[in-house]
Scaffold this motif. Structure first.
Motif, PDB file in Angstrom:
ATOM      1  N   THR A 237      43.506  31.353  33.982  1.00  0.00           N
ATOM      2  CA  THR A 237      44.769  31.315  34.714  1.00  0.00           C
ATOM      3  C   THR A 237      45.903  31.372  33.702  1.00  0.00           C
ATOM      4  OG1 THR A 237      43.822  30.003  36.523  1.00  0.00           O
ATOM      5  CG2 THR A 237      46.214  30.004  36.303  1.00  0.00           C
TER       6      THR A 237
ATOM      7  N   HIS B  49      32.551  37.819  41.661  1.00  0.00           N
ATOM      8  CA  HIS B  49      33.535  37.618  40.611  1.00  0.00           C
ATOM      9  C   HIS B  49      33.837  36.128  40.457  1.00  0.00           C
ATOM     10  CE1 HIS B  49      34.099  41.927  41.170  1.00  0.00           C
ATOM     11  NE2 HIS B  49      34.853  41.950  40.090  1.00  0.00           N
TER      12      HIS B  49
ATOM     13  N   VAL C 265      37.641  36.673  47.830  1.00  0.00           N
ATOM     14  CA  VAL C 265      37.903  35.553  46.924  1.00  0.00           C
ATOM     15  C   VAL C 265      39.217  34.894  47.304  1.00  0.00           C
ATOM     16  CG1 VAL C 265      38.253  34.859  44.521  1.00  0.00           C
ATOM     17  CG2 VAL C 265      36.685  36.743  45.055  1.00  0.00           C
TER      18      VAL C 265
ATOM     19  N   THR D 141      37.717  43.966  34.456  1.00  0.00           N
ATOM     20  CA  THR D 141      38.487  42.731  34.536  1.00  0.00           C
ATOM     21  C   THR D 141      39.640  42.910  35.519  1.00  0.00           C
ATOM     22  OG1 THR D 141      37.958  42.224  32.228  1.00  0.00           O
ATOM     23  CG2 THR D 141      39.775  41.007  33.229  1.00  0.00           C
TER      24      THR D 141
ATOM     25  N   TRP E 184      39.994  37.658  36.662  1.00  0.00           N
ATOM     26  CA  TRP E 184      38.697  37.596  37.323  1.00  0.00           C
ATOM     27  C   TRP E 184      37.721  38.547  36.646  1.00  0.00           C
ATOM     28  CZ3 TRP E 184      38.751  33.968  41.200  1.00  0.00           C
ATOM     29  CH2 TRP E 184      40.013  33.609  41.710  1.00  0.00           C
TER      30      TRP E 184
ATOM     31  N   ALA F  31      42.090  33.707  46.007  1.00  0.00           N
ATOM     32  CA  ALA F  31      42.578  33.972  44.659  1.00  0.00           C
ATOM     33  C   ALA F  31      43.708  33.053  44.225  1.00  0.00           C
ATOM     34  CB  ALA F  31      43.025  35.429  44.548  1.00  0.00           C
TER      35      ALA F  31
ATOM     36  N   ARG G 124      46.053  35.307  37.584  1.00  0.00           N
ATOM     37  CA  ARG G 124      44.665  34.889  37.412  1.00  0.00           C
ATOM     38  C   ARG G 124      43.809  36.074  36.990  1.00  0.00           C
ATOM     39  NH1 ARG G 124      44.079  30.136  42.022  1.00  0.00           N
ATOM     40  NH2 ARG G 124      44.824  28.503  40.620  1.00  0.00           N
TER      41      ARG G 124
ATOM     42  N   ARG H 225      33.242  39.693  36.581  1.00  0.00           N
ATOM     43  CA  ARG H 225      31.920  39.533  37.166  1.00  0.00           C
ATOM     44  C   ARG H 225      30.890  39.483  36.035  1.00  0.00           C
ATOM     45  NH1 ARG H 225      29.750  43.812  41.519  1.00  0.00           N
ATOM     46  NH2 ARG H 225      29.663  45.105  39.652  1.00  0.00           N
TER      47      ARG H 225
ATOM     48  N   LEU I   9      36.440  33.158  38.324  1.00  0.00           N
ATOM     49  CA  LEU I   9      37.720  32.967  37.644  1.00  0.00           C
ATOM     50  C   LEU I   9      37.484  32.817  36.145  1.00  0.00           C
ATOM     51  CD1 LEU I   9      40.791  32.537  37.882  1.00  0.00           C
ATOM     52  CD2 LEU I   9      40.325  30.090  38.140  1.00  0.00           C
TER      53      LEU I   9
END
Length: 435
Positions: A294, A289, A250, A267, A280, A252, A278, A282, A291
């Motif tokens: 943020t 995964h 990813v 998480t 992430w 990121a 950030r 799934r 986003l």
């Protein structure tokens, strides 16, 4: 790359020696009693505690960069605990390399009563009971660069290195460590090298397989059969522990990723030099995964992340000298900032949570101990001093007897020294006369 960690050290080959001197206790004990009529066994210690916490409360250093974030800490005398006793003892000091050429301590980890201390490119292992030296590994590969992180999964040891690689070790009889493989594995690369779609551009005219990190690997976290790695190459990569294959990569952040933490529910939190954290996750029945959120409050590079035991509270430390406390919102699936812990005079370099205690290490060469109260406020219980250079790594374990309130804290510094502290936090209920 816009940022390179200023505290990274160059590595050279050294023979490893271990120096474990006889304990030279540096003992400080403080009693704080909320009842004004009660007396303390050590009056000067009480004033010392108040002075320490008052300094934390009135420090304007981090307020200069984060004026909108309220401070969460209180004085010990303002806590609900009727009698709080805090003491700490520097039990012993470990020097993995000769003092004349000490390499910085870059990483600490604890696993199965063993303490792992990374000094430059070499990793030393100690017995946690008596701190006797058990093993040294990776000592003959200075080209791998500084060890950035150590983690454990399913009997294997994962180490992150400055040369863009992750090494996987197995523990063999005699408590020795043997190199199992390096990630990405040869088989993983052979499966992918022929297809052009498996290559990504890392800079002009330079491409690599997407399963390879293109810069120093700065952090590793393990959860539920998956290994998460972050790097200065701005990516988060996810590896399957069972076959050691990379299953996901990813992009990121916009700058170097310096920290990663994973909650029990899967998480993932990443912290970066781009000043952002950030989140992430799934989604169910999804393979990748996405986003989730943020988190933006820090005004400088994020260096460290830590989660409490149930993953409901996230702590982040940055170069702005503040530790931000994030808590999960009921109306959302991510964190919101609730306040800041202030007191360190320089950048926060490492964080570690154990029970209701948070430990923070800083470039100001100190370790601070924070405790959460029932009302969500925090108190600085004390400051561990003794290192002569920035504190880069922390680990802690609680004592076997849960009621004793004894925590073993291990701190590692760029001065090449590991210090072992015994910290005791206890609350005594004041006796009341029966009428």
């Amino acid at each position: 790359m816009k940022l390179r960690s200023w505290f990274s050290a160059t590595c050279s080959s050294h023979e490893s020696t271990v120096s474990i001197p006889q304990p030279r206790p540096s003992y400080q004990k403080r009693h704080v009693v909320s009842d004004p009529s009660s007396s303390s066994d050590n009056p000067s210690s009480s004033s010392s505690t108040s002075d320490t916490c008052s300094t934390s409360l009135h420090s304007n250093l981090s307020l200069q960069t984060l004026p909108s974030v309220p401070s969460l800490q209180k004085l010990i005398s303002q806590l609900d605990a009727p009698n709080l006793s805090v003491s700490h003892l520097c039990f012993t000091t470990l020097t993995p390399t000769p003092s004349s050429s000490s390499l910085p301590i870059t990483c600490l980890a604890v696993h199965h009563n063993r303490l792992y201390a990374a000094s430059g490119h070499e990793i030393n292992v100690y017995d946690q009971a008596d701190f006797s030296h058990l093993d040294s590994f990776n000592a003959h590969d200075p080209s791998s660069g500084t060890v950035k992180s150590v983690s454990f999964s399913d009997g294997k040891v994962f180490t992150a290195h400055q040369d863009c690689k992750i090494k996987v070790w197995e523990i063999i009889p005699g408590k020795r460590h043997r190199l199992l493989t390096t990630l990405p594995t040869v088989n993983d690369r052979l499966l992918r090298f022929a297809l052009p779609k498996n290559y990504v551009s890392i800079r002009r005219h330079v491409k690599r397989l997407w399963i390879q990190h293109a810069d120093a690997v700065t952090g590793i976290a393990v959860n539920n059969g998956l290994v998460y790695s972050v790097s200065w190459d701005k990516t988060l990569k996810i590896w399957r522990d069972s076959n050691l294959r990379c299953v996901e990569s990813v992009k990121a952040h916009e700058d170097a990723v310096s920290a990663v933490a994973v909650a029990k529910d899967g998480t993932v939190y990443t912290g970066s030099a781009d000043r952002r954290i950030r989140v992430w996750g799934r989604p169910q029945d999804e393979k990748r995964h996405v986003l989730v959120a943020t988190l933006e409050k820090h005004k400088s590079a994020v260096n460290a992340l830590a989660l409490n035991d149930d993953g409901s509270v996230l702590f982040s430390g940055a170069c702005d000298r503040s530790i931000l406390v994030w808590e999960r919102e009921d109306s959302a699936n991510h964190m919101a900032v609730t306040g800041a812990l202030r007191g360190h005079g320089k950048a926060i370099l490492c964080l570690f949570n154990v029970g209701d205690l948070l430990l923070s290490g800083s470039a100001d060469r100190t370790v601070r101990m924070w405790r959460r109260g029932e009302d969500g406020s925090y108190c600085c219980l004390g400051v561990l001093e003794g290192h002569v250079k920035p504190v880069k790594a922390l680990v802690a374990v609680t004592g076997e007897s849960g009621g004793g309130g004894v925590v073993s804290v291990v701190s590692g510094s760029l001065d090449g020294v590991v210090k072992v502290w015994h910290v005791s936090v206890s609350e005594a209920i004041k006796e009341q006369k029966m009428l």
